[in-house]
Design an enzyme around this catalytic site. Sequence first.
Site, PDB file in Angstrom:
ATOM      1  N   ASN A 116     -12.021   7.549  16.466  1.00 18.04           N
ATOM      2  CA  ASN A 116     -12.642   7.366  14.777  1.00 18.04           C
ATOM      3  C   ASN A 116     -14.238   7.310  14.819  1.00 18.04           C
ATOM      4  O   ASN A 116     -14.779   7.923  13.924  1.00 18.04           O
ATOM      5  CB  ASN A 116     -12.042   6.268  14.402  1.00 18.04           C
ATOM      6  CG  ASN A 116     -10.611   6.268  13.834  1.00 18.04           C
ATOM      7  OD1 ASN A 116     -10.390   7.377  13.341  1.00 18.04           O
ATOM      8  ND2 ASN A 116      -9.759   5.259  13.920  1.00 18.04           N
TER       9      ASN A 116
ATOM     10  N   GLY B 158       0.890  -1.274   0.152  1.00 17.51           N
ATOM     11  CA  GLY B 158      -0.061   0.025  -0.144  1.00 17.51           C
ATOM     12  C   GLY B 158       0.624   1.300  -0.066  1.00 17.51           C
ATOM     13  O   GLY B 158       1.545   1.595   0.960  1.00 17.51           O
TER      14      GLY B 158
ATOM     15  N   GLY C 190      -0.085   4.671  -0.291  1.00 18.70           N
ATOM     16  CA  GLY C 190      -0.571   5.851  -0.177  1.00 18.70           C
ATOM     17  C   GLY C 190       0.063   6.820   0.774  1.00 18.70           C
ATOM     18  O   GLY C 190       1.250   6.690   0.915  1.00 18.70           O
TER      19      GLY C 190
ATOM     20  N   LYS D  73      -8.345   4.290  20.197  1.00 18.77           N
ATOM     21  CA  LYS D  73      -8.384   4.647  18.996  1.00 18.77           C
ATOM     22  C   LYS D  73      -9.672   4.848  17.908  1.00 18.77           C
ATOM     23  O   LYS D  73      -9.981   5.432  17.476  1.00 18.77           O
ATOM     24  CB  LYS D  73      -7.196   4.271  18.002  1.00 18.77           C
ATOM     25  CG  LYS D  73      -7.028   4.904  16.498  1.00 18.77           C
ATOM     26  CD  LYS D  73      -6.656   6.098  16.408  1.00 18.77           C
ATOM     27  CE  LYS D  73      -6.355   6.645  15.238  1.00 18.77           C
ATOM     28  NZ  LYS D  73      -5.264   6.314  14.580  1.00 18.77           N
TER      29      LYS D  73
ATOM     30  N   ASN E 233     -14.526  10.535  12.417  1.00 16.24           N
ATOM     31  CA  ASN E 233     -14.643  10.227  10.984  1.00 16.24           C
ATOM     32  C   ASN E 233     -16.136  10.447  10.671  1.00 16.24           C
ATOM     33  O   ASN E 233     -16.363  11.067   9.491  1.00 16.24           O
ATOM     34  CB  ASN E 233     -14.154   8.736  10.615  1.00 16.24           C
ATOM     35  CG  ASN E 233     -12.630   8.763  10.530  1.00 16.24           C
ATOM     36  OD1 ASN E 233     -12.094   9.262   9.395  1.00 16.24           O
ATOM     37  ND2 ASN E 233     -11.996   8.365  11.680  1.00 16.24           N
TER      38      ASN E 233
ATOM     39  N   SER F 215      -9.637  11.293   7.495  1.00 13.35           N
ATOM     40  CA  SER F 215      -9.253  10.300   6.341  1.00 13.35           C
ATOM     41  C   SER F 215     -10.841   9.940   5.560  1.00 13.35           C
ATOM     42  O   SER F 215     -10.957   9.831   4.408  1.00 13.35           O
ATOM     43  CB  SER F 215      -8.941   9.233   6.685  1.00 13.35           C
ATOM     44  OG  SER F 215      -9.445   8.488   7.795  1.00 13.35           O
TER      45      SER F 215
ATOM     46  N   ASN G 285     -11.719  18.688  11.392  1.00 10.43           N
ATOM     47  CA  ASN G 285     -11.821  18.192  13.012  1.00 10.43           C
ATOM     48  C   ASN G 285     -12.329  19.279  14.061  1.00 10.43           C
ATOM     49  O   ASN G 285     -13.048  18.841  14.854  1.00 10.43           O
ATOM     50  CB  ASN G 285     -10.706  17.478  13.370  1.00 10.43           C
ATOM     51  CG  ASN G 285     -10.407  16.264  12.693  1.00 10.43           C
ATOM     52  OD1 ASN G 285     -10.931  15.810  11.515  1.00 10.43           O
ATOM     53  ND2 ASN G 285      -9.242  15.751  12.651  1.00 10.43           N
TER      54      ASN G 285
END
Length: 303
Positions: free
Chosen positions: A180, A7, A9, A176, A184, A244, A194
């Site tokens: 999220n 990955g 990214g 966490k 999110n 994200s 945020n």
Amino acid sequence: MKITVLGCGALGQLWLTALCKQGHEVQGWLRVPQPYCSVNLVETDGSIFNESLTANDPDFLATSDLLLVTLKAWQVSDAVKSLASTLPVTTPILLIHNGMGTIEELQNIQQPLLMGTTTHAACRDGNVIIHVANGITHIGPARQQDGDYSYLADILQTVLPDVAWHNNIRAELWRKLAVNCVINPLTAIWNCPNGELRHHPQEIMQICEEVAAVIEREGHHTSAEDLRDYVMQVIDATAENISSMLQDIRTLRHTEIDYINGFLLRRARAHGIAVPENTRLFEMVKRKESEYERIGTGLPRPW
């Protein structure tokens, strides 16, 4: 060490850069096979790393000391399974992504599985990755059989500090997840950075109460107030950031909602706990996704 980063990214390029700078032998692994991957990163101090690195070399993979997976949660399972037969059975696989639920999908993987969560922030700006903020990465064994790989934390600490080893990473992952579950979906629904969430303390508390109830039943002690305080701390520290999930929504990509509020919903159901606020947020994000996935632009491809 010889490390394959699966990955490439924002987070993948951050790790590739840091590993390269410390003299580790690295390659990227991309969904569309090609012999190189471009890494173009602006560090927090403004310095630029711009290199073409080896990619998708099966011989390199077969002799790697670590597979570092920085994909989106929904891409992880298929991608890791497709590489597992080439990877030495003793080579640890470290997953760093938002949300939870991938370990359950990878129970039969023979290699040691490690889970990580990070507060390093990186985002894409055209073809460039911006390392927005330094942070801390917590890692630990994903399953009981996965053993002590704390030496990896020591090595990675010299690469992209800070890195902390936890024998029980699950508690950290749940903390966490709580963050999220708030940041999110709310930023994705309200289309805001945020910091704007500071103005919605009641909504945040409601979500934290539901998450805390599930965490308690999962065997980790916490309280809604503790979670709320931690969430507010993160909101303040990342006030300017675009989450994200909001980035995914804005670019019409598949989100990680199934592994964030969706994972919470599955665990809540298993414990017989009602989580109406998280259910509402989950459904609202799914509805946003379906608006563009219906016309085919953001369809979740195999990783």
